[in-house]
Design a protein around this motif. Structure first.
Motif, PDB file in Angstrom:
ATOM      1  N   MET A   8     -41.595  -9.022 -45.993  1.00 34.62           N
ATOM      2  CA  MET A   8     -40.149  -9.095 -46.177  1.00 34.62           C
ATOM      3  C   MET A   8     -39.852 -10.077 -47.303  1.00 34.62           C
ATOM      4  SD  MET A   8     -37.248 -10.419 -43.551  1.00 34.62           S
ATOM      5  CE  MET A   8     -37.938 -12.033 -43.465  1.00 34.62           C
ATOM      6  N   ARG A   9     -39.003  -9.677 -48.206  1.00 35.62           N
ATOM      7  CA  ARG A   9     -38.611 -10.538 -49.314  1.00 35.62           C
ATOM      8  C   ARG A   9     -37.210 -11.062 -49.076  1.00 35.62           C
ATOM      9  NH1 ARG A   9     -40.219  -7.907 -54.874  1.00 35.62           N
ATOM     10  NH2 ARG A   9     -39.788 -10.033 -55.476  1.00 35.62           N
ATOM     11  N   LYS A  10     -37.024 -12.342 -49.310  1.00 34.75           N
ATOM     12  CA  LYS A  10     -35.726 -12.980 -49.083  1.00 34.75           C
ATOM     13  C   LYS A  10     -34.884 -13.032 -50.349  1.00 34.75           C
ATOM     14  CE  LYS A  10     -37.602 -15.735 -45.399  1.00 34.75           C
ATOM     15  NZ  LYS A  10     -37.900 -17.048 -44.881  1.00 34.75           N
ATOM     16  N   THR A  11     -35.433 -12.589 -51.461  1.00 35.01           N
ATOM     17  CA  THR A  11     -34.723 -12.681 -52.730  1.00 35.01           C
ATOM     18  C   THR A  11     -33.416 -11.885 -52.747  1.00 35.01           C
ATOM     19  OG1 THR A  11     -36.819 -13.010 -53.847  1.00 35.01           O
ATOM     20  CG2 THR A  11     -34.952 -12.405 -55.219  1.00 35.01           C
ATOM     21  N   PRO A  12     -33.371 -10.611 -52.302  1.00 39.14           N
ATOM     22  CA  PRO A  12     -32.094  -9.891 -52.335  1.00 39.14           C
ATOM     23  C   PRO A  12     -31.022 -10.559 -51.471  1.00 39.14           C
ATOM     24  CG  PRO A  12     -33.882  -8.350 -52.018  1.00 39.14           C
ATOM     25  CD  PRO A  12     -34.462  -9.728 -51.900  1.00 39.14           C
ATOM     26  N   PHE A  13     -31.433 -11.119 -50.340  1.00 36.83           N
ATOM     27  CA  PHE A  13     -30.471 -11.797 -49.473  1.00 36.83           C
ATOM     28  C   PHE A  13     -29.901 -13.036 -50.163  1.00 36.83           C
ATOM     29  CE2 PHE A  13     -29.492 -15.061 -46.303  1.00 36.83           C
ATOM     30  CZ  PHE A  13     -28.491 -14.408 -45.596  1.00 36.83           C
ATOM     31  N   ALA A  14     -30.784 -13.864 -50.731  1.00 34.58           N
ATOM     32  CA  ALA A  14     -30.340 -15.098 -51.387  1.00 34.58           C
ATOM     33  C   ALA A  14     -29.459 -14.791 -52.594  1.00 34.58           C
ATOM     34  CB  ALA A  14     -31.548 -15.926 -51.811  1.00 34.58           C
ATOM     35  N   LEU A  15     -29.866 -13.818 -53.404  1.00 36.94           N
ATOM     36  CA  LEU A  15     -29.046 -13.442 -54.555  1.00 36.94           C
ATOM     37  C   LEU A  15     -27.701 -12.868 -54.116  1.00 36.94           C
ATOM     38  CD1 LEU A  15     -31.686 -11.880 -56.959  1.00 36.94           C
ATOM     39  CD2 LEU A  15     -30.566 -14.095 -57.146  1.00 36.94           C
ATOM     40  N   GLY A  16     -27.706 -12.110 -53.039  1.00 34.24           N
ATOM     41  CA  GLY A  16     -26.460 -11.550 -52.527  1.00 34.24           C
ATOM     42  C   GLY A  16     -25.501 -12.623 -52.043  1.00 34.24           C
ATOM     43  N   VAL A  17     -26.036 -13.641 -51.372  1.00 32.02           N
ATOM     44  CA  VAL A  17     -25.188 -14.739 -50.897  1.00 32.02           C
ATOM     45  C   VAL A  17     -24.602 -15.516 -52.067  1.00 32.02           C
ATOM     46  CG1 VAL A  17     -25.230 -16.939 -49.670  1.00 32.02           C
ATOM     47  CG2 VAL A  17     -26.321 -14.948 -48.659  1.00 32.02           C
ATOM     48  N   VAL A  18     -25.429 -15.788 -53.086  1.00 26.77           N
ATOM     49  CA  VAL A  18     -24.942 -16.505 -54.270  1.00 26.77           C
ATOM     50  C   VAL A  18     -23.885 -15.674 -54.999  1.00 26.77           C
ATOM     51  CG1 VAL A  18     -25.607 -17.377 -56.546  1.00 26.77           C
ATOM     52  CG2 VAL A  18     -27.013 -17.892 -54.552  1.00 26.77           C
ATOM     53  N   ALA A  19     -24.155 -14.382 -55.183  1.00 25.33           N
ATOM     54  CA  ALA A  19     -23.201 -13.506 -55.883  1.00 25.33           C
ATOM     55  C   ALA A  19     -21.886 -13.405 -55.116  1.00 25.33           C
ATOM     56  CB  ALA A  19     -23.805 -12.118 -56.080  1.00 25.33           C
ATOM     57  N   ALA A  20     -21.965 -13.253 -53.798  1.00 25.16           N
ATOM     58  CA  ALA A  20     -20.740 -13.152 -53.000  1.00 25.16           C
ATOM     59  C   ALA A  20     -19.955 -14.461 -53.030  1.00 25.16           C
ATOM     60  CB  ALA A  20     -21.081 -12.764 -51.563  1.00 25.16           C
ATOM     61  N   SER A  21     -20.653 -15.594 -52.987  1.00 31.85           N
ATOM     62  CA  SER A  21     -19.979 -16.891 -53.028  1.00 31.85           C
ATOM     63  C   SER A  21     -19.262 -17.110 -54.354  1.00 31.85           C
ATOM     64  CB  SER A  21     -20.982 -18.023 -52.792  1.00 31.85           C
ATOM     65  OG  SER A  21     -21.578 -17.896 -51.537  1.00 31.85           O
ATOM     66  N   LEU A  22     -19.951 -16.808 -55.451  1.00 30.47           N
ATOM     67  CA  LEU A  22     -19.301 -16.912 -56.762  1.00 30.47           C
ATOM     68  C   LEU A  22     -18.151 -15.917 -56.878  1.00 30.47           C
ATOM     69  CD1 LEU A  22     -22.253 -17.390 -59.253  1.00 30.47           C
ATOM     70  CD2 LEU A  22     -20.413 -18.986 -58.758  1.00 30.47           C
ATOM     71  N   GLY A  23     -18.343 -14.727 -56.342  1.00 37.25           N
ATOM     72  CA  GLY A  23     -17.280 -13.728 -56.386  1.00 37.25           C
ATOM     73  C   GLY A  23     -16.035 -14.174 -55.640  1.00 37.25           C
ATOM     74  N   ILE A  24     -16.230 -14.806 -54.493  1.00 32.68           N
ATOM     75  CA  ILE A  24     -15.075 -15.312 -53.736  1.00 32.68           C
ATOM     76  C   ILE A  24     -14.355 -16.381 -54.540  1.00 32.68           C
ATOM     77  CG2 ILE A  24     -14.415 -16.665 -51.700  1.00 32.68           C
ATOM     78  CD1 ILE A  24     -16.617 -15.103 -50.179  1.00 32.68           C
ATOM     79  N   LEU A  25     -15.121 -17.298 -55.153  1.00 31.43           N
ATOM     80  CA  LEU A  25     -14.505 -18.347 -55.975  1.00 31.43           C
ATOM     81  C   LEU A  25     -13.731 -17.743 -57.137  1.00 31.43           C
ATOM     82  CD1 LEU A  25     -14.098 -21.311 -56.796  1.00 31.43           C
ATOM     83  CD2 LEU A  25     -16.245 -21.122 -58.069  1.00 31.43           C
ATOM     84  N   TRP A  26     -14.359 -16.799 -57.852  1.00 32.45           N
ATOM     85  CA  TRP A  26     -13.691 -16.181 -59.000  1.00 32.45           C
ATOM     86  C   TRP A  26     -12.483 -15.360 -58.581  1.00 32.45           C
ATOM     87  CZ3 TRP A  26     -18.871 -14.268 -61.430  1.00 32.45           C
ATOM     88  CH2 TRP A  26     -19.541 -15.357 -62.001  1.00 32.45           C
ATOM     89  N   LEU A  27     -12.565 -14.699 -57.430  1.00 36.78           N
ATOM     90  CA  LEU A  27     -11.417 -13.937 -56.936  1.00 36.78           C
ATOM     91  C   LEU A  27     -10.253 -14.866 -56.619  1.00 36.78           C
ATOM     92  CD1 LEU A  27     -10.199 -11.236 -55.957  1.00 36.78           C
ATOM     93  CD2 LEU A  27     -11.232 -11.705 -53.737  1.00 36.78           C
ATOM     94  N   LEU A  28     -10.544 -15.969 -55.932  1.00 32.69           N
ATOM     95  CA  LEU A  28      -9.480 -16.922 -55.602  1.00 32.69           C
ATOM     96  C   LEU A  28      -8.890 -17.561 -56.848  1.00 32.69           C
ATOM     97  CD1 LEU A  28     -10.991 -18.645 -52.441  1.00 32.69           C
ATOM     98  CD2 LEU A  28      -9.163 -16.938 -52.536  1.00 32.69           C
ATOM     99  N   GLN A  29      -9.731 -17.861 -57.833  1.00 22.96           N
ATOM    100  CA  GLN A  29      -9.215 -18.400 -59.090  1.00 22.96           C
ATOM    101  C   GLN A  29      -8.384 -17.352 -59.827  1.00 22.96           C
ATOM    102  OE1 GLN A  29     -12.805 -19.873 -61.016  1.00 22.96           O
ATOM    103  NE2 GLN A  29     -12.036 -21.950 -60.774  1.00 22.96           N
ATOM    104  N   GLY A  30      -8.836 -16.117 -59.825  1.00 20.83           N
ATOM    105  CA  GLY A  30      -8.098 -15.049 -60.501  1.00 20.83           C
ATOM    106  C   GLY A  30      -6.761 -14.759 -59.861  1.00 20.83           C
ATOM    107  N   LEU A  31      -6.687 -14.940 -58.551  1.00 21.21           N
ATOM    108  CA  LEU A  31      -5.420 -14.738 -57.848  1.00 21.21           C
ATOM    109  C   LEU A  31      -4.489 -15.945 -57.960  1.00 21.21           C
ATOM    110  CD1 LEU A  31      -6.733 -12.960 -54.624  1.00 21.21           C
ATOM    111  CD2 LEU A  31      -5.569 -11.921 -56.585  1.00 21.21           C
ATOM    112  N   GLY A  32      -4.998 -17.053 -58.511  1.00 21.61           N
ATOM    113  CA  GLY A  32      -4.182 -18.246 -58.689  1.00 21.61           C
ATOM    114  C   GLY A  32      -4.110 -19.118 -57.443  1.00 21.61           C
ATOM    115  N   ILE A  33      -4.978 -18.890 -56.464  1.00 21.11           N
ATOM    116  CA  ILE A  33      -4.965 -19.670 -55.227  1.00 21.11           C
ATOM    117  C   ILE A  33      -5.723 -20.984 -55.417  1.00 21.11           C
ATOM    118  CG2 ILE A  33      -5.726 -19.664 -52.812  1.00 21.11           C
ATOM    119  CD1 ILE A  33      -5.303 -16.600 -52.882  1.00 21.11           C
ATOM    120  N   VAL A  34      -6.817 -20.943 -56.201  1.00 21.45           N
ATOM    121  CA  VAL A  34      -7.657 -22.109 -56.435  1.00 21.45           C
ATOM    122  C   VAL A  34      -7.679 -22.394 -57.930  1.00 21.45           C
ATOM    123  CG1 VAL A  34     -10.024 -22.982 -56.312  1.00 21.45           C
ATOM    124  CG2 VAL A  34      -9.108 -21.624 -54.445  1.00 21.45           C
ATOM    125  N   SER A  35      -7.654 -23.676 -58.292  1.00 24.35           N
ATOM    126  CA  SER A  35      -7.746 -24.067 -59.693  1.00 24.35           C
ATOM    127  C   SER A  35      -8.788 -25.180 -59.810  1.00 24.35           C
ATOM    128  CB  SER A  35      -6.392 -24.556 -60.205  1.00 24.35           C
ATOM    129  OG  SER A  35      -6.505 -24.953 -61.546  1.00 24.35           O
TER     130      SER A  35
END
Length: 72
Positions: free
Chosen positions: A1-28
């Motif tokens: 079992m490789r943990k790389t897709p899971f770790a990359l997915g968590v990092v990508a989703a976390s950055l995506g949430i940050l960028w989404l919130l910044q894009g919506l103007g909720i976080v600066s």
């Protein structure tokens, strides 16, 4: 079992949430590392919201895929 897709997915989703919130103007947040004339995103930005939503979807898909491969 490789943990790389899971770790990359968590990092990508976390950055995506940050960028989404910044894009919506909720976080600066000020830029942390800058190589040129950088300015923080002020207010909503449709482009950053779309990029964030895509990254959340890609990260979520990678996490889901890693769990489905683990079951086999």
């Amino acid at each position: 079992m490789r943990k790389t897709p899971f770790a990359l997915g968590v990092v990508a989703a976390s950055l995506g949430i940050l960028w989404l919130l910044q894009g919506l103007g909720i976080v600066s947040i000020r830029p942390i590392l800058c190589f040129a004339n950088c300015a923080p995103v002020q207010g909503p930005s449709a482009i950053w919201a779309i990029i964030g939503a895509v990254m959340v979807a890609v990260g979520g898909a990678a996490v889901t895929w890693s769990f489905q491969r683990r079951r086999r």
